[in-house]
Design a protein around this motif. Structure first.
Motif, PDB file in Angstrom:
ATOM      1  N   ASN B  46       0.840  -1.203   0.000  1.00  0.00           N
ATOM      2  CA  ASN B  46       0.000   0.000   0.000  1.00  0.00           C
ATOM      3  C   ASN B  46       0.867   1.242   0.000  1.00  0.00           C
ATOM      4  O   ASN B  46       1.865   1.311   0.730  1.00  0.00           O
ATOM      5  CB  ASN B  46      -0.903   0.004   1.237  1.00  0.00           C
ATOM      6  N   TRP B  47       0.468   2.238  -0.794  1.00  0.00           N
ATOM      7  CA  TRP B  47       1.187   3.513  -0.797  1.00  0.00           C
ATOM      8  C   TRP B  47       1.000   4.157   0.575  1.00  0.00           C
ATOM      9  O   TRP B  47      -0.125   4.298   1.057  1.00  0.00           O
ATOM     10  CB  TRP B  47       0.633   4.430  -1.886  1.00  0.00           C
ATOM     11  N   LYS B  48       2.079   4.545   1.174  1.00  0.00           N
ATOM     12  CA  LYS B  48       1.988   5.142   2.508  1.00  0.00           C
ATOM     13  C   LYS B  48       1.299   6.496   2.440  1.00  0.00           C
ATOM     14  O   LYS B  48       0.550   6.883   3.334  1.00  0.00           O
ATOM     15  CB  LYS B  48       3.392   5.278   3.109  1.00  0.00           C
ATOM     16  N   SER B  49       1.573   7.237   1.385  1.00  0.00           N
ATOM     17  CA  SER B  49       0.921   8.517   1.158  1.00  0.00           C
ATOM     18  C   SER B  49      -0.010   8.349  -0.044  1.00  0.00           C
ATOM     19  O   SER B  49       0.401   7.813  -1.068  1.00  0.00           O
ATOM     20  CB  SER B  49       1.980   9.587   0.872  1.00  0.00           C
ATOM     21  N   ASP B  56       7.379  10.579   2.310  1.00  0.00           N
ATOM     22  CA  ASP B  56       6.991   9.205   1.980  1.00  0.00           C
ATOM     23  C   ASP B  56       6.217   9.146   0.667  1.00  0.00           C
ATOM     24  O   ASP B  56       5.351   8.287   0.482  1.00  0.00           O
ATOM     25  CB  ASP B  56       6.142   8.623   3.113  1.00  0.00           C
ATOM     26  N   THR B  59       6.694   5.710  -0.918  1.00  0.00           N
ATOM     27  CA  THR B  59       6.877   4.547  -0.050  1.00  0.00           C
ATOM     28  C   THR B  59       5.646   3.643  -0.082  1.00  0.00           C
ATOM     29  O   THR B  59       4.516   4.105   0.002  1.00  0.00           O
ATOM     30  CB  THR B  59       7.121   5.004   1.404  1.00  0.00           C
ATOM     31  N   VAL B  60       5.907   2.355  -0.226  1.00  0.00           N
ATOM     32  CA  VAL B  60       4.841   1.363  -0.095  1.00  0.00           C
ATOM     33  C   VAL B  60       5.187   0.461   1.078  1.00  0.00           C
ATOM     34  O   VAL B  60       6.351   0.296   1.434  1.00  0.00           O
ATOM     35  CB  VAL B  60       4.680   0.503  -1.372  1.00  0.00           C
ATOM     36  N   GLU B  61       4.153  -0.114   1.663  1.00  0.00           N
ATOM     37  CA  GLU B  61       4.401  -1.014   2.774  1.00  0.00           C
ATOM     38  C   GLU B  61       3.306  -2.060   2.867  1.00  0.00           C
ATOM     39  O   GLU B  61       2.188  -1.859   2.387  1.00  0.00           O
ATOM     40  CB  GLU B  61       4.520  -0.242   4.101  1.00  0.00           C
ATOM     41  N   LYS B 134       6.902  -6.329   8.757  1.00  0.00           N
ATOM     42  CA  LYS B 134       6.519  -5.224   7.874  1.00  0.00           C
ATOM     43  C   LYS B 134       7.592  -5.039   6.804  1.00  0.00           C
ATOM     44  O   LYS B 134       8.773  -4.976   7.133  1.00  0.00           O
ATOM     45  CB  LYS B 134       6.343  -3.930   8.664  1.00  0.00           C
ATOM     46  N   SER B 136       8.730  -2.603   3.504  1.00  0.00           N
ATOM     47  CA  SER B 136       8.477  -1.299   2.905  1.00  0.00           C
ATOM     48  C   SER B 136       9.585  -0.998   1.893  1.00  0.00           C
ATOM     49  O   SER B 136      10.658  -1.601   1.935  1.00  0.00           O
ATOM     50  CB  SER B 136       8.419  -0.205   3.978  1.00  0.00           C
TER      51      SER B 136
END
Lengths: 221, 157
Positions: B46-49, B56, B59-61, B134, B136
């Motif tokens: 999932n895209w963090k932003s 971020d 960033t995906v996590e 987790k 990322s």
């Protein structure tokens, strides 16, 4: 391990045959095979757990006027009242809006002057580093209409700016009365600007309320 | 006879090779974690932003819980360090960190793609814990599905 399935250690009979026909180097191949088989067994001492992840979702975002980081049905109005004495005198008439969107949806910073400007922002999310783009287009009908009376949509143009910004991400222009490209939004890039609309006022038209709707479209590749 | 002698020498050589490899790597052993199971074996990053702006921006996590069961019978009573390892591969741009419920140590994978999860005396035949893992990374660089194949290894002290 495919070697193991296809290769067997030579039997005594085969060895005898090879003794006659094989070049001396062949036994080294068997040697390599044995080493692979043994190390292969050593590597199977324990299992491992796995976790599979799929790439981030493709997403697209477009906001024109009032909006949020979710679907908003609001359609803002841009308007101008042209005084009777000024109709058709070629003096541009700056238009106003009913938008209250002054802040950037993403940063929260004030970027637009309201109600004189319309906030426009777009973004394309793609799991890629390639140069993919999403074309941002606006489509206007040929004319504003008031009953059977018309004014060409090309009478309306806009400038582009943003408080605190110097670039025109979504550049200035004028409606063409058809679909037109505003900008290609690069993947994984955020674009936003504020548009100030203006009526050219070169047309002489009967009194009336002339309306028309423009539609902004952002298309993911 | 010459070939039989050669093959015999070859086998001896191979045995020596394996023995040598074991003696060189004698401090590191794979731990049998075949009873370990992720609660969710698959997830989407999932895209963090939501939008591509800020620190971020890209960033995906994703995370999963893993029921960890490490068979450490062979080292019962010994001191040792146990590491979680993610072999280098296509997913090396991903960062991995985890929290635990206390039996194992929370941490993150280092540059050598392994991280400490246990240190001390091996006082049980099976080490159990629930690990929340987790991952990322830069979502622009993760363009296809990635299978992260973790394993554990122990260094007896």
């Amino acid at each position: 391990m495919m070697l193991a399935g296809k290769t067997n250690l030579p039997s005594a009979t085969m060895l005898n045959k090879h003794k006659q026909n094989m070049p001396a180097v062949d036994w080294r191949h068997a040697c390599v095979f044995i080493l692979i088989a043994i190390t292969g067994l050593a590597a199977r001492q324990a299992d491992a757990f796995s976790f599979t992840v799929a790439p981030g979702a493709r997403t697209i975002f477009l906001q024109v006027g009032n909006g949020a980081q979710s679907n908003v049905a609001t359609i803002n109005v841009v308007s101008v009242n042209v005084p009777a004495a000024s109709i058709g005198n070629a003096t541009p008439q700056v238009m106003t809006t009913n938008s209250t969107q002054a802040a950037s949806t993403i940063t929260g910073n004030t970027v637009c002057n309201v109600p004189s400007q319309i906030y426009i922002a777009g973004a394309l999310r793609l799991p890629t580093v390639s140069a993919a783009v999403a074309p941002l287009q606006v489509t206007a009908p040929a004319n504003l209409t008031s009953g059977t009376d018309t004014i060409a949509f090309s009478q309306i143009s806009w400038t582009s700016s943003a408080i605190g910004g110097t670039t025109q991400d979504i550049p200035a222009g004028a409606f063409t009365g058809a679909a037109q490209l505003l900008v290609n939004v690069p993947a994984n890039t955020w674009l936003e600007n504020c548009h100030t609309f203006s009526y050219a006022n070169t047309a002489i038209a009967p009194a009336g309320v002339y309306t028309g709707r423009v539609t902004y479209t952002l298309t993911a590749p | 006879m010459k070939y039989i002698t050669s093959i015999t020498a070859c086998i001896l050589f191979c045995v020596l090779c394996v023995t040598s490899m074991n003696s060189n790597a004698i401090k590191v052993f794979r731990v049998d974690d075949s009873a370990s199971q992720p609660v969710e074996a698959q997830s989407q990053l999932n895209w963090k932003s939501l939008l591509p702006v800020g620190a971020d921006a890209h960033t995906v996590e994703a995370s999963t819980r893993v029921n960890i069961k490490l068979d450490v019978k062979p080292w019962l009573g010994q001191r040792g360090r146990i590491y979680l390892v993610l072999p280098l591969g296509v997913a090396e741009t991903l960062s991995v960190d985890w929290i635990t419920q206390g039996r194992l140590i929370p941490g993150r994978l280092g540059a050598n793609r392994r991280g400490l999860v246990y240190q001390g005396i091996i006082n049980a035949q099976i080490l159990e814990d629930v690990m929340t893992l987790k991952v990322s990374g830069d979502g622009r660089k993760i363009t296809s599905q990635q299978r992260l194949q973790f394993y554990f290894e122990i260094e007896p002290e």
